[in-house]
Design a protein around this motif. Structure first.
Motif, PDB file in Angstrom:
ATOM      1  N   ALA A 192       0.838  -1.202   0.000  1.00 17.32           N
ATOM      2  CA  ALA A 192       0.000   0.000   0.000  1.00 17.32           C
ATOM      3  C   ALA A 192       0.873   1.251   0.000  1.00 17.32           C
ATOM      4  O   ALA A 192       2.025   1.235   0.434  1.00 17.32           O
ATOM      5  CB  ALA A 192      -0.925  -0.006   1.214  1.00 17.32           C
ATOM      6  N   ALA A 193       0.301   2.352  -0.475  1.00 13.22           N
ATOM      7  CA  ALA A 193       1.027   3.621  -0.437  1.00 13.22           C
ATOM      8  C   ALA A 193       1.214   4.074   1.007  1.00 13.22           C
ATOM      9  O   ALA A 193       2.271   4.602   1.382  1.00 13.22           O
ATOM     10  CB  ALA A 193       0.255   4.673  -1.230  1.00 13.22           C
ATOM     11  N   LYS A 194       0.195   3.835   1.844  1.00  8.29           N
ATOM     12  CA  LYS A 194       0.277   4.177   3.259  1.00  8.29           C
ATOM     13  C   LYS A 194      -0.805   3.410   4.001  1.00  8.29           C
ATOM     14  O   LYS A 194      -1.905   3.203   3.491  1.00  8.29           O
ATOM     15  CB  LYS A 194       0.061   5.684   3.469  1.00  8.29           C
ATOM     16  N   VAL A 195      -0.471   2.993   5.223  1.00 10.60           N
ATOM     17  CA  VAL A 195      -1.442   2.284   6.056  1.00 10.60           C
ATOM     18  C   VAL A 195      -1.578   3.023   7.372  1.00 10.60           C
ATOM     19  O   VAL A 195      -0.586   3.319   8.047  1.00 10.60           O
ATOM     20  CB  VAL A 195      -1.011   0.823   6.320  1.00 10.60           C
ATOM     21  N   PHE A 196      -2.818   3.334   7.743  1.00 11.01           N
ATOM     22  CA  PHE A 196      -3.137   3.929   9.036  1.00 11.01           C
ATOM     23  C   PHE A 196      -3.912   2.899   9.847  1.00 11.01           C
ATOM     24  O   PHE A 196      -4.814   2.240   9.326  1.00 11.01           O
ATOM     25  CB  PHE A 196      -3.967   5.198   8.860  1.00 11.01           C
TER      26      PHE A 196
END
Length: 595
Positions: free
Chosen positions: A257-261
């Motif tokens: 993923a580009a970013k995971v929160f």
């Protein structure tokens, strides 16, 4: 008649190795023992069976154990399984049709093989300590094949309704309506064992997240629909919920993923599967000695020790995960999450306040923009849709049930809910122990107290405030405390004090070593002649799959073990005496791993 099913079992090689190791071991032994041989539990001197025909709903872990226990007790069992194979949630499928729950592709068990096996059927010694779903399913197939369980299972058969018969108050019988390939049948059973487990229906509390269904333009889904990372490649993903599933999925998504929160609302302590000297953490930590200390020492003191141990790996406060000042917390298993947080590939966030068209606004006032996908790892509910409403309404959660199994309001105790309990250890072991006790009751070997006493026990343990399904971590019970409690009822709990006098080596292994399921096959009905050897060789089986490259071994190890045994013998004697005087020690609940 059962549906025709093609048997696709693995080779008998591993099973033959097990039988060679443990002798005639892997068949159920001791089922013809006189009740006079039982060491514990309320057992009548004369057996009066209260049921003959038993319906088992579901062929997952609990269902397989229930069918096998019925056969051990001479009961006629018929298992109804709506899918085409055994394994329940552990049978992986790529399909996401919403009709059944499956594990995701990369899942690995978070309890080790020695702590999770059926009590008279060890895992093959060459299996790894922590298992992918494919090997776990292979083990279930070996178990079903060895004990000839498949002929009692009707596949592709859905239980549509389970209702009390008009004469239930006197007969205790149930009418079960099933459907197979569009054809409905009605059956009458003397008892029903419901083995559908925790993971029945996704819990998706959209009302708690304003804007998710009205303003948010991205995609949202429950973790039940998650199979692998491909659909999330290059996207900005928000995972809501930091249980074992939420932690695992966040780590896995961080690779693509580009970013995971990761949004968390509870204090969460993170453990590794790998513990002292590289052994599985549950084999090191889940011991009767530690269980005894939990009972003996003040809870505030033991909690402080536990927090210090957690923080010895990394400081959870620095990572925003947990504070030592919090009395409410959960524990998850995840080796990679701390590094993902350290490297920034996963960003920890507080609870979500609301959603806009493309953003998530959090309780601390911060906002994350351009969220493509929201994945809810918010757990499951267990509605039991096939049960008649008047019975279903009796089951708010497992605390509504006597010993987490029996609805105490029923006139006859012929309905048992298997596997609904939440333990700090393996749910497989707890489910099997429940099934052994329940079938012993059905067969007349064990007795339940009067309904008034069962109701009083339930009301004493059940708090007045109803919890949300997402808060079920707080319902977890001590693995040893609960399993010992049911084992004592079934008459199969081992006596540490008696073993210290008759078999000191075994007693020390039981008290200071891991509380493996084999301990519950040493005495009572269903005693297994291979149990002692299985306990004394459990560490060798844990090490066996690691012996793929041999190096020189420490020669002082065995002598050190002997000295330790001599030093702790007085402690074991004292603890054994106290345990014999107080059989329900250490039932304080705390959150922890389970299978």
């Amino acid at each position: 008649m059962p549906s025709a099913v093609k048997e696709t079992f693995p080779s008998n090689l591993r099973q033959e190795k097990l039988e060679a190791k443990f002798g005639r071991s892997l068949s159920s032994e001791g089922t013809a023992l006189s009740c006079k041989l039982l060491a514990h539990g309320p057992v009548p001197c004369c057996r009066t069976a209260i049921v003959r025909r038993v319906a088992v709903i579901g062929a997952g872990v609990g269902g397989l154990a229930s069918v096998k226990c019925c056969l051990d007790e001479g009961l006629e069992s018929t298992c109804f399984e709506r899918s085409e194979d055994i394994g329940g949630v552990w049978r992986y499928t790529d399909s996401v049709d919403g009709t059944r729950v499956s594990v995701y592709r990369s899942v690995i068990t978070n309890t080790s093989k020695e702590m999770s096996c059926f009590s008279d059927f060890p895992f093959p010694e060459d299996f790894p300590n922590y298992l992918p779903h494919s090997l776990l399913l292979e083990y279930f197939q070996m178990y079903a094949r060895h004990f000839n369980l498949l002929r009692h299972i009707r596949f592709k058969t859905t239980a549509l309704s389970v209702r009390r018969r008009p004469d239930f108050a006197t007969s205790g019988q149930w009418e079960v309506v099933t459907e197979t390939n569009g054809v409905r049948e009605s059956h009458v059973f003397d008892a029903v064992m419901v083995c559908t487990g925790h993971y029945q229906e996704p819990y998706l509390p959209l009302d708690s997240f304003p804007g998710i269904g009205t303003r948010f333009k991205g995609q949202y889904l429950h973790s039940q629909e998650y199979r692998d990372v491909e659909p999330f490649r290059g996207k900005r993903v928000l995972v809501v919920g930091i249980g074992n599933t939420g932690g695992d999925i966040s780590v896995e998504l961080s690779h693509v993923a580009a970013k995971v929160f990761l949004s968390a609302r509870s204090h969460t302590w993170v453990m590794s599967r790998v513990s002292n000297h590289g052994f599985p953490c549950d084999m090191v930590g889940t011991t009767r000695f530690n269980h005894f200390l939990d009972w003996l020492l003040p809870s505030a003191f033991t909690r402080r020790i536990r927090f210090r141990k957690f923080n010895s790996w990394f400081n959870h406060t620095n990572y925003g995960l947990a504070s030592t000042k919090s009395s409410k917390f959960k524990v998850i298993i995840n080796e990679e999450l701390p590094f993902c947080l350290l490297s920034g590939t996963v960003v920890l966030k507080p609870s979500v306040k609301e959603f806009t068209e493309s953003s998530a606004i959090f309780e601390d006032g911060t906002t994350e923009e351009n969220i493509d996908v929201v994945l809810f790892a918010t757990g499951y509910i267990f509605p039991f849709p096939f049960l008649e409403e008047s019975v279903r309404s009796l089951i708010d959660d497992n605390r509504s049930l006597y010993r987490r199994i029996f609805p105490p309001q029923l006139e006859k105790p012929t309905l048992a809910i298997i596997g609904l309990v939440q333990l700090t250890g393996s749910i497989m072991v707890g489910s099997e122990m429940q099934a052994r006790w329940v079938t012993g009751i059905f067969a007349g070997w064990n007795e339940l107290p009067p309904a008034s006493r069962m109701m009083a026990d339930v009301l004493k343990k059940k708090p007045p405030v109803k919890r949300n399904p997402s808060e079920r971590e707080n319902l977890k019970m001590s693995f040893i405390g609960y399993t010992d409690e049911i084992a004592a009822c079934a008459g199969v709990k081992p006596s540490v004090m008696r073993l210290l006098l008759t078999d000191p080596r075994l007693a020390l292994a039981i008290f200071f070593g891991p509380c493996t399921p084999y301990q519950y096959r040493l005495v009572g009905r269903g005693a297994w002649s291979g149990a002692r050897d299985a306990i004394l060789t459990q560490w060798q089986r844990a090490l066996k799959p690691l012996r793929t490259r041999m190096v020189d071994e420490d020669s002082d190890r065995s002598s050190g073990w002997c000295w330790m045994c001599l030093l702790v013998l007085p402690v074991a004697l004292t603890a054994g005496f106290l345990l014999s005087r107080h059989p329900q020690l250490g039932c304080r609940p705390w959150a922890g791993p389970q299978l």
